[in-house]
Design an enzyme around this catalytic site. Structure first.
Site, mmCIF file in Angstrom:
data_model
loop_
_atom_site.group_PDB
_atom_site.id
_atom_site.type_symbol
_atom_site.label_atom_id
_atom_site.label_comp_id
_atom_site.label_asym_id
_atom_site.label_seq_id
_atom_site.Cartn_x
_atom_site.Cartn_y
_atom_site.Cartn_z
ATOM 1 N N LEU A 44 0.866 -1.178 0.000
ATOM 2 C CA LEU A 44 0.000 0.000 0.000
ATOM 3 C C LEU A 44 0.900 1.224 0.000
ATOM 4 C CD1 LEU A 44 -2.726 -0.873 2.688
ATOM 5 C CD2 LEU A 44 -3.163 -0.427 0.271
ATOM 6 N N ASP A 45 0.568 2.213 -0.811
ATOM 7 C CA ASP A 45 1.322 3.466 -0.793
ATOM 8 C C ASP A 45 1.246 4.089 0.599
ATOM 9 O OD1 ASP A 45 1.951 3.236 -3.464
ATOM 10 O OD2 ASP A 45 0.323 4.540 -4.147
#
Length: 296
Positions: A44-45
């Site tokens: 996930l960013d």
């Protein structure tokens, strides 16, 4: 309460906060559980929050079991602003007045349901000549990007207030929600960027099952281990093959054998329902062990 000195093997579902990188969350979870090895099944960013599936110990051998799984997200778009990166971390590169009706927005969403060709963002980890695209983008270099076929299985409007749009999306592996946000903005003629993102599910795992790092820190080491799912949870969608004791012993020794099973990848269990590993059954019914659980 269990043996807190035994090797840590299992699956940990974490509710990642926005801010830290997925690797930072992974390393903190690994330390809290005292695991020898750890890996996640999809990054996930830093901007994004939500479900991070972490494999610990022997589970890292089998994390590929859900790498291709569908995922779902709750996303927030900001209409009228395009950014350099397609999300809220990048500098704003254009402002456009927003004159979008609800019916126009619903029509735009409809356009992106089903199988679509999606151009990955310039700021992404996809490789070009051995380097990630974001490395070129940071240097101001433009390199060719190939569109990829992805599936948008659900795309539902949840909120539309002013310049803010909230939607729920369920999609196939490899879908960039940042790119989807930008494409929807382009379709509406005003531009948009991804303002916030929360991952709601990965394959069979859902965010309500997850725990936070803070909650883990507040409990004992034994209680932390009780939060682990068995490593075979990563293979819930795989066909299951149960072997009788003599065959199970042979499988654990890495030997091939004839079995009564359809061809393809299988999750292999002993008669006592103990997970043994994964194998591949060929068209003739021969089972080839592919990855074995270490003998305990």
């Amino acid at each position: 309460m269990g043996n807190t000195h035994a090797p840590v093997n299992g699956v940990l579902l974490i509710d990642k906060p926005a801010g830290p990188s997925s690797n930072a969350v992974l390393q903190r979870a690994k330390r809290l559980l005292g695991a020898a090895r750890a890996g996640h099944t999809g990054t996930l960013d830093p901007l994004a929050s939500g479900l991070l599936v972490i494999a610990l110990g022997e589970a890292t051998k089998f994390s590929g079991g859900i790498l291709g799984a569908d995922k779902s997200y709750r996303a927030q778009l900001k209409l009228g602003e395009r950014t350099e990166t397609g999300d809220a971390e990048g500098a704003v590169v254009s402002h456009t007045e927003v004159k979008v009706t609800r019916s126009e927005l619903l029509a735009a969403l409809e356009h992106y349901r089903g199988e679509i060709e999606q151009l990955p963002p310039r700021y992404s980890a996809i490789k070009h000549r051995g380097r990630p695209l974001y490395a070129y983008a940071r240097r101001g270099e433009h390199v060719p990007r190939a569109a990829r076929r992805v599936a948008i299985r659900r795309l539902e409007l949840e909120r539309f207030e002013g310049n803010t749009v909230g939607f729920f999306v369920e999609c196939s592996k490899g879908t960039y929600i940042r790119a989807l946000a930008e494409d929807i903005g382009a379709e509406l003629g005003c531009g948009a960027h991804l303002a916030a993102l929360q991952r709601a599910s990965v394959g069979p795992f859902a965010l309500p099952q997850a725990t936070t790092l803070e909650a883990l820190e507040a409990i004992s080491p034994a209680e932390r281990r009780e939060r682990l799912l068995p490593l075979e949870a990563l293979l819930q969608s795989w066909p299951r093959l149960t072997l009788q004791p003599p065959l199970a012993a042979s499988f654990r020794q890495g030997r091939t054998m004839s079995v009564d099973s359809a061809s393809g990848s299988v999750a292999v269990f002993g008669e006592d329902a103990k997970f043994l590993g994964i194998g591949q059954v060929d068209a003739s019914g021969t089972l080839q062990p592919k990855r074995l659980l270490a003998l305990s």
